[in-house]
Design a protein around this motif. Structure first.
Motif, mmCIF file in Angstrom:
data_model
loop_
_atom_site.group_PDB
_atom_site.id
_atom_site.type_symbol
_atom_site.label_atom_id
_atom_site.label_comp_id
_atom_site.label_asym_id
_atom_site.label_seq_id
_atom_site.Cartn_x
_atom_site.Cartn_y
_atom_site.Cartn_z
ATOM 1 N N ALA A 85 0.800 -1.227 0.000
ATOM 2 C CA ALA A 85 0.000 0.000 0.000
ATOM 3 C C ALA A 85 0.829 1.272 0.000
ATOM 4 O O ALA A 85 0.387 2.304 -0.525
ATOM 5 C CB ALA A 85 -0.938 -0.004 1.216
ATOM 6 N N LEU A 86 2.034 1.232 0.575
ATOM 7 C CA LEU A 86 2.800 2.451 0.809
ATOM 8 C C LEU A 86 3.113 3.257 -0.447
ATOM 9 O O LEU A 86 2.933 4.481 -0.444
ATOM 10 C CB LEU A 86 4.100 2.109 1.557
ATOM 11 N N PRO A 87 3.570 2.637 -1.552
ATOM 12 C CA PRO A 87 3.936 3.458 -2.721
ATOM 13 C C PRO A 87 2.786 4.267 -3.298
ATOM 14 O O PRO A 87 3.014 5.268 -3.977
ATOM 15 C CB PRO A 87 4.434 2.416 -3.741
ATOM 16 N N GLU A 88 1.544 3.852 -3.031
ATOM 17 C CA GLU A 88 0.388 4.575 -3.558
ATOM 18 C C GLU A 88 -0.353 5.336 -2.460
ATOM 19 O O GLU A 88 -1.480 5.793 -2.671
ATOM 20 C CB GLU A 88 -0.545 3.593 -4.261
ATOM 21 N N THR A 97 2.840 8.420 -9.026
ATOM 22 C CA THR A 97 2.777 8.415 -10.489
ATOM 23 C C THR A 97 3.894 7.565 -11.079
ATOM 24 O O THR A 97 3.657 6.756 -11.988
ATOM 25 C CB THR A 97 2.877 9.841 -11.042
ATOM 26 N N PHE A 98 5.115 7.718 -10.585
ATOM 27 C CA PHE A 98 6.232 6.911 -11.080
ATOM 28 C C PHE A 98 5.979 5.430 -10.834
ATOM 29 O O PHE A 98 6.190 4.587 -11.712
ATOM 30 C CB PHE A 98 7.535 7.334 -10.394
ATOM 31 N N ARG A 100 3.107 3.823 -10.400
ATOM 32 C CA ARG A 100 2.032 3.279 -11.229
ATOM 33 C C ARG A 100 2.429 3.198 -12.704
ATOM 34 O O ARG A 100 1.969 2.307 -13.428
ATOM 35 C CB ARG A 100 0.770 4.123 -11.069
ATOM 36 N N ARG A 101 3.277 4.097 -13.146
ATOM 37 C CA ARG A 101 3.668 4.080 -14.553
ATOM 38 C C ARG A 101 4.631 2.945 -14.867
ATOM 39 O O ARG A 101 4.536 2.310 -15.917
ATOM 40 C CB ARG A 101 4.310 5.418 -14.941
ATOM 41 N N TRP A 102 5.557 2.655 -13.956
ATOM 42 C CA TRP A 102 6.628 1.716 -14.276
ATOM 43 C C TRP A 102 6.600 0.406 -13.494
ATOM 44 O O TRP A 102 7.192 -0.576 -13.932
ATOM 45 C CB TRP A 102 7.986 2.394 -14.070
ATOM 46 N N LEU A 103 5.930 0.369 -12.362
ATOM 47 C CA LEU A 103 5.968 -0.827 -11.522
ATOM 48 C C LEU A 103 4.612 -1.507 -11.387
ATOM 49 O O LEU A 103 4.411 -2.353 -10.528
ATOM 50 C CB LEU A 103 6.531 -0.476 -10.138
ATOM 51 N N VAL A 104 3.671 -1.087 -12.225
ATOM 52 C CA VAL A 104 2.335 -1.693 -12.286
ATOM 53 C C VAL A 104 2.072 -2.015 -13.751
ATOM 54 O O VAL A 104 2.469 -1.263 -14.646
ATOM 55 C CB VAL A 104 1.264 -0.732 -11.730
ATOM 56 N N ASP A 185 -1.338 -7.335 -11.015
ATOM 57 C CA ASP A 185 -0.969 -6.161 -11.792
ATOM 58 C C ASP A 185 0.206 -5.425 -11.150
ATOM 59 O O ASP A 185 1.092 -4.931 -11.844
ATOM 60 C CB ASP A 185 -2.168 -5.220 -11.975
ATOM 61 N N ARG A 186 0.266 -5.395 -9.842
ATOM 62 C CA ARG A 186 1.413 -4.804 -9.144
ATOM 63 C C ARG A 186 2.488 -5.885 -9.006
ATOM 64 O O ARG A 186 2.714 -6.438 -7.929
ATOM 65 C CB ARG A 186 0.948 -4.259 -7.796
#
Length: 234
Positions: A85-88, A97-98, A100-104, A185-186
């Motif tokens: 949960a932490l990165p979002e 944003t970074f 979700r764009r590159w690690l999801v 997805d993550r």
């Protein structure tokens, strides 16, 4: 009881509930209305729970109580939730944003969590509760039975029946974690979760800790979704 040959019963018990779950996911590839994902999830949760009860997969995995396994399951289940949960959930939009764009999935594009399907669970409190319970207490054990109970041992040796979890090969451990990662997805956090759950299973020689950890992670993440309207996690 299903008319399954005794030699195939362990494999069926550990894999069929997971494959049924995947079949429910496949239905979401078809065009659907606002509530469709929530209803599919509710139906497959009930069907998979019934199948687990009928097949009793716990008969074919080591579930011995090990000293400290409950504490380890609670601790690492909470840790995986925080990592997930932490990165979002940071106060810095550029971090989210970074991530979700590159690690999801899919890397390079931003997932659209404003889409109506993300909020299908908000349409009915009862459907949201089924989603919460299904995520924490149905799919979490099913995934552990499949990934750590079956796949990790099957990749180690084809005659996997009776193979101790502590005897799983390193290549099977990593391969299972990678497959688990790309089921989500993550995928980066999925990989970390797969490594944690697999390490718990191998370290304790029992699925008790990994099942508990997985249940705790999914339960806390579900509560996070409901408390903070973070439906993109679902």
């Amino acid at each position: 009881m299903f008319p399954i040959p005794p030699s195939l019963l362990p494999t069926a018990a550990l894999t069929w509930p997971f494959f049924l779950w995947l079949a429910g996911i496949a239905l979401l590839l078809f065009p659907h209305g606002f509530d469709f994902p929530a209803y599919v999830y509710a139906v497959k949760t009930v069907l998979c729970a019934v199948l687990v009860v009928l097949l009793r997969p716990w008969r074919f995995v080591p579930l011995e109580k090990v000293r400290g396994d409950c504490a380890a399951g609670l601790l690492f289940g909470f840790a995986v939730y925080v990592l997930w949960a932490l990165p979002e959930s940071t106060p810095w939009p550029e971090v989210t944003t970074f991530y979700r764009r590159w690690l999801v999935m899919m890397p390079g594009s931003l997932p659209d969590y404003s889409a109506s399907w993300c909020y299908a669970w908000n349409a009915s409190p009862s459907l949201a509760i089924i989603k919460l319970l299904g995520s924490a207490f149905v799919i979490a054990p099913i995934e552990e039975f499949f990934f750590r109970g079956f796949l990790m041992r099957w990749l180690t040796q084809r005659d996997w029946h009776g193979l101790p979890l502590a005897a799983v090969s390193k290549s099977a451990f990593w391969a299972t974690a990678l497959v688990f990662a790309f089921e989500h997805d993550r995928y980066v956090m999925g990989l970390m979760a797969g490594l944690v759950y697999g390490a718990l299973a191998m370290r304790t020689g029992s699925l008790r800790a990994s099942i508990l950890a997985h249940c705790v992670t999914n339960l806390l993440l579900g509560l996070h979704v409901l408390l903070f309207d973070a439906y993109g996690f679902w």
